[in-house]
Enzyme design. Structure first.
Site, PDB file in Angstrom:
ATOM      1  N   SER A  34       0.828  -1.202   0.000  1.00 33.16           N
ATOM      2  CA  SER A  34       0.000   0.000   0.000  1.00 33.16           C
ATOM      3  C   SER A  34       0.872   1.265   0.000  1.00 33.16           C
ATOM      4  CB  SER A  34      -0.961  -0.072   1.197  1.00 33.16           C
ATOM      5  OG  SER A  34      -1.877   0.978   1.160  1.00 33.16           O
ATOM      6  N   ASP A  38     -10.029  -3.857  -5.486  1.00 28.32           N
ATOM      7  CA  ASP A  38      -9.533  -2.798  -4.592  1.00 28.32           C
ATOM      8  C   ASP A  38     -10.293  -1.499  -4.857  1.00 28.32           C
ATOM      9  OD1 ASP A  38      -8.103  -0.936  -3.160  1.00 28.32           O
ATOM     10  OD2 ASP A  38      -6.141  -1.750  -3.704  1.00 28.32           O
ATOM     11  N   HIS A  47      -8.166  -4.196  -0.968  1.00 24.36           N
ATOM     12  CA  HIS A  47      -6.881  -3.575  -0.629  1.00 24.36           C
ATOM     13  C   HIS A  47      -6.099  -4.432   0.371  1.00 24.36           C
ATOM     14  CE1 HIS A  47      -4.344  -0.119  -1.088  1.00 24.36           C
ATOM     15  NE2 HIS A  47      -4.191  -0.017   0.228  1.00 24.36           N
TER      16      HIS A  47
HETATM   17  C1  MLT Z   1      -3.055   3.884   1.694  1.00 30.55           C
HETATM   18  O1  MLT Z   1      -4.056   3.617   2.326  1.00 30.55           O
HETATM   19  O2  MLT Z   1      -1.954   3.935   2.223  1.00 30.55           O
HETATM   20  C2  MLT Z   1      -3.230   4.189   0.242  1.00 30.55           C
HETATM   21  O3  MLT Z   1      -4.016   3.287  -0.355  1.00 30.55           O
HETATM   22  C3  MLT Z   1      -1.955   4.288  -0.466  1.00 30.55           C
HETATM   23  C4  MLT Z   1      -1.263   5.557  -0.136  1.00 30.55           C
HETATM   24  O4  MLT Z   1      -1.882   6.456   0.412  1.00 30.55           O
HETATM   25  O5  MLT Z   1      -0.059   5.654  -0.469  1.00 30.55           O
END
Ligand code: MLT
Length: 217
Positions: free
Chosen positions: A108, A160, A191
């Site tokens: 992520s 996702d 996700h």
């Molecule tokens: C997260 O939740 O961290 C996002 O999906 C990815 C990010 O903000 O880099």
């Protein structure tokens, strides 16, 4: 003017002679301890360097600031990428690992920091595993290419809600065009990370970076 800061980290030297270092980059709200249990699946002939992002969002560590979900502060992406690279290069001299033999494993927000490394320092990493990636620079895409043809495993989740399929396809194409040997493995997931993601990443890793295994460890 903001100056570069050190990052919190855990460094674990390999139990067998190792040339490579797995660089672990956590997701939003994680820290340098999060991915350590997963690193064990990649075998004992690897150093492990796990970092904590220097940015806090409501108390949750991240590798760079975002303005909203999926909308990144690209100036900060660039600044934090340079900060991280400077830190890792300095640490490599103190800890004695080869900074040209890093394989990033990011989830992520950590995958997006690994992606920023590919875009801004295309020759730096020996390879990268991107779990649930999103293109970190869209307004400020640098002209970038690599002659090392490093392997990259790109693992989006097909359900996702945070990433559009078309954006994900454009990002994968951009990395390929720059010279990375990209393999896409769509996870039947959102996700969140599945056991299947880890299995696919370990198989891909051993195919590209064969390492000895410990017998009677
Ligand atoms: C997260 O939740 O961290 C996002 O999906 C990815 C990010 O903000 O880099």
């Amino acid at each position: 003017m903001t100056t570069y800061q050190a990052l919190h980290y855990v460094y674990q030297p390999a139990r067998l002679p190792a040339t490579r270092t797995l660089l672990l980059l956590h997701g939003t709200g994680g820290d340098e301890h999060d991915l350590l249990p997963l690193a064990a699946h990649f075998g004992p002939a690897l150093n492990v360097l796990s970092l904590r992002g220097n940015v806090l969002e409501n108390g949750m560590p991240r590798f760079f600031r975002r303005l909203d979900v999926g909308l990144f502060d690209e100036e900060d992406v660039i600044f934090r990428t340079h900060e991280l690279v400077r830190f890792v290069r300095q640490l490599s001299e103190r800890a004695g690992f080869d900074a040209t033999q890093l394989v990033a494993l990011g989830y992520s927000n950590g995958a997006n920091m690994a992606g920023a490394l590919l875009l801004l320092y295309p020759e730096l990493l020996a390879g990268a595993i991107l779990w649930r990636p999103m293109q970190p620079l869209v307004r400020h895409v640098p002209a970038f290419c690599t002659n090392r043809h490093q392997p990259v495993l790109f693992q989006p989740g097909s359900q996702d809600p945070t990433v559009q399929l078309a954006a994900s396809a454009r990002y994968a194409a951009l990395l390929k065009q720059a010279g990375f040997e990209l393999k896409r493995h769509n996870a039947n997931a959102g996700h969140n990370l599945l056991h299947d993601d880890v299995e696919a990443a370990v198989a891909w890793f051993h195919q590209h970076f064969p390492t000895p295994v410990l017998v009677n460890s």
